[in-house]
Design a protein around this motif. Structure first.
Motif, PDB file in Angstrom:
ATOM      1  N   ARG A  49      -0.790   3.070   9.058  1.00 11.50           N
ATOM      2  CA  ARG A  49      -1.957   3.154   8.176  1.00 11.50           C
ATOM      3  C   ARG A  49      -1.533   3.114   6.703  1.00 11.50           C
ATOM      4  O   ARG A  49      -2.198   2.504   5.874  1.00 11.50           O
ATOM      5  N   GLY A 105      -6.825   0.519  12.034  1.00 13.79           N
ATOM      6  CA  GLY A 105      -6.411   1.727  11.347  1.00 13.79           C
ATOM      7  C   GLY A 105      -6.603   2.969  12.195  1.00 13.79           C
ATOM      8  O   GLY A 105      -5.776   3.887  12.188  1.00 13.79           O
ATOM      9  N   PHE A 137     -11.606   4.831   8.433  1.00  5.29           N
ATOM     10  CA  PHE A 137     -10.589   4.075   7.722  1.00  5.29           C
ATOM     11  C   PHE A 137     -11.240   3.035   6.806  1.00  5.29           C
ATOM     12  O   PHE A 137     -10.772   2.797   5.685  1.00  5.29           O
TER      13      PHE A 137
END
Length: 544
Positions: free
Chosen positions: A509, A501, A322
């Motif tokens: 997200r 995330g 992420f």
């Protein structure tokens, strides 16, 4: 703007967005997260220019792309060998088929070919009236091939007043005015003013075909629609043989981002660094033996991890994935920051002290609000370690604010009123802090750590590389940028956001990405605010 250092008066970036959110149906020129953009242009079978470049640019800029084909070409990276223009009635059928079913938020017009095609497009525009119309008057290809019949030039000129933005290259700018091609940047700007005055549209004057290391672009409008008649956005020339489709890509990206942001100046400052990155990384594509295409999706992480991929199973099962996505999202705005006059002046010492003082005053105001946001992050944090981290960061913000007032602001006459960019940024962070989502909040505050750290490290390195010149007015400031404590805090903030995330749902997200992008955008605007403030101060009062 770092919350952990007295050098923390620097903010960070935003990227060409790829988010999806609302599905409101309207033809009014209002902002949309995923604008529906129709490209009206010719087809390039090699994929580098025309409709193919338009659709890639629209997607890279966060839009939903549609296409109406005006002409078929036989071309590759070495040039155009043939052009076929289908009947104009079939183009009309394509246009009507789209607009009868789908609300069109923005239109990009490229190659039109002949007078009948231009007439068909004009009739459709007058009927549908899209909110944003960008016209790239494709008359001559970069290779020198003529792409518009000479008999159609008058019809094209008559189409110009229906455009909001016109994006000619220098050869086309001269042709539209019936003048020789501009040989210098000042001459090009004067031609841009004449075209803007004659059409009522905003003209994007492009410096790509001029000589020199600089590659400026300028928005020109003489009707008061911009902050000034000429708004120049500086840039560095990218040395590459791969520029096929650059004009198509720029114009379609501008149409898309304008439909998202509703501000031509902001749109150009968003698109220009993205296009610079597309040129800089174009060699990675290895397409063709001639003038190759640009790399439209350079800003996305490798391996297919896109914002769309966030919803696929297993896409974020690896630690750091992420954070990689966020990093790619921020890259274009980091480039935008380094292209700003404020950063260049701070680096070489030519920045007017008045602009620096305004920046510091706004930063002090910002840090006061930012400390409250970090305190809220501490209250929401799920672990004691994270609670202590955010609480310590909030305390540092207040200490930095006090130091700013003590060392700089108290000894100078500085405007301390809340500026519009500062207010918008703090309001955005406060909204994130009351959303109830810890993950969204940490994503919103991350740019003040991460991107500021990158900017600070680069500025300090440039200062040292220049030999740390004596008498530099901002030497003390630049020296504080090499701060290992802040670098460590930045790594901690990145790790926290990455873990949030990784643990979050696809919907969360997506919300984190949106908050992060918005903060990045405000960081760029914050760096540029002193220049806008100085321009407003020097602008004469309107005559009543």
């Amino acid at each position: 703007m770092s919350p952990l250092s007295t050098a923390s008066v620097l903010p960070a970036p935003a990227a060409v967005s790829t988010s999806a959110v609302s599905d409101v149906d309207t033809n009014v020129a209002t902002s949309r997260n995923v604008p529906r953009v129709l490209a009206i242009a010719g087809s390039d079978p090699s994929g580098g220019a025309g409709i193919q470049a338009d659709l890639k640019s629209i997607a890279a800029s966060g839009g939903y792309g549609m296409a109406a084909i005006t002409a078929l070409t036989a071309q590759n990276t070495r040039g155009v060998s043939g052009v076929h223009v289908p009947p104009a009635s079939f183009l009309t059928a394509q246009l009507n088929a789209v607009s009868d079913d789908i609300s069109v938020d923005a239109v990009k017009i490229g190659m039109l070919g002949d007078e009948q095609v231009i007439t068909a497009v004009r009739s459709w525009l007058e009927k549908v009236r899209p909110g944003v119309v960008v016209l790239d008057p494709v008359m001559v290809a970069t290779s020198g091939d003529r792409l518009l019949q000479e008999s159609a030039e008058a019809a094209l000129r008559a189409l110009l007043p229906l455009a909001d933005l016109i994006t000619p290259n220098l050869a086309e700018l001269g042709m539209l005015l019936g003048e020789p091609e501009a040989a210098s940047w000042p001459e090009a700007l004067e031609q841009g003013k004449r075209l803007a005055a004659g059409t009522g549209a905003t003209v994007l004057v492009k410096g790509g075909h001029l000589d020199g290391d600089d590659c400026p672009d300028a928005l020109v409008n003489t009707g008061g629609l911009l902050s000034a008649d000429v708004v120049v956005v500086d840039g560095e020339r990218i040395q590459t043989r791969n520029s096929h489709g650059t004009g198509c890509s720029l114009s379609s990206a501008m149409a898309t981002v304008q439909a998202r942001l509703g501000d031509w100046e902001e749109s150009l400052r968003t698109v220009k660094p993205w296009l610079a990155g597309a040129l800089r990384t174009s060699g990675q594509l290895e397409v063709g033996s001639g003038n190759g295409p640009v790399n439209h999706f350079h800003h996305l992480p490798s391996g297919g991890l896109t914002s769309g991929g966030l919803t696929t199973a297993g896409a974020l099962q690896r630690e750091g994935a992420f954070a990689e996505l966020l990093r790619a999202e921020a890259a274009p705005d980091l480039e935008a920051i380094f292209g700003l006059g404020f950063i260049k002046g701070l680096t070489d010492g030519t920045l007017p002290e008045k602009e620096f003082a305004y920046y510091l005053a706004q930063d002090a105001i910002y840090l006061n609000g930012y400390s409250r946001v970090l305190a809220r992050a501490s209250a929401l944090a799920p672990t004691e370690s994270e609670q202590l981290f955010w609480a310590g960061s909030a305390q540092q913000c207040l200490e930095v604010e006090s130091e700013l007032h003590r060392s700089w602001l108290s000894t100078r006459s500085v405007q301390t009123e809340l500026g519009p960019v500062t207010k918008a940024y703090v309001d955005h962070l406060l909204a994130a802090s009351v959303s109830g989502s810890y993950a969204v909040l940490v994503a919103a505050v991350l740019p003040c750590f991460w991107l500021y750290a990158d900017v600070g490290e680069s500025l300090h390195a440039r200062y040292v590389a220049a030999g740390a010149p004596a008498g530099h007015p901002y030497a003390e400031w630049l020296r504080t940028y090499a701060d290992e404590d802040f670098a460590a805090a930045t790594r901690k903030a990145i790790g926290i956001t990455d873990a949030a995330g990784l643990a979050g749902s696809p919907a969360e997200r997506k919300a984190m990405l949106t908050a992060f992008r918005q903060s990045c955008r405000y960081e760029v605007e914050f760096f540029d605010a002193p220049r806008h403030h100085a321009d407003r101060e020097h602008r004469p009062d309107p005559v009543s």
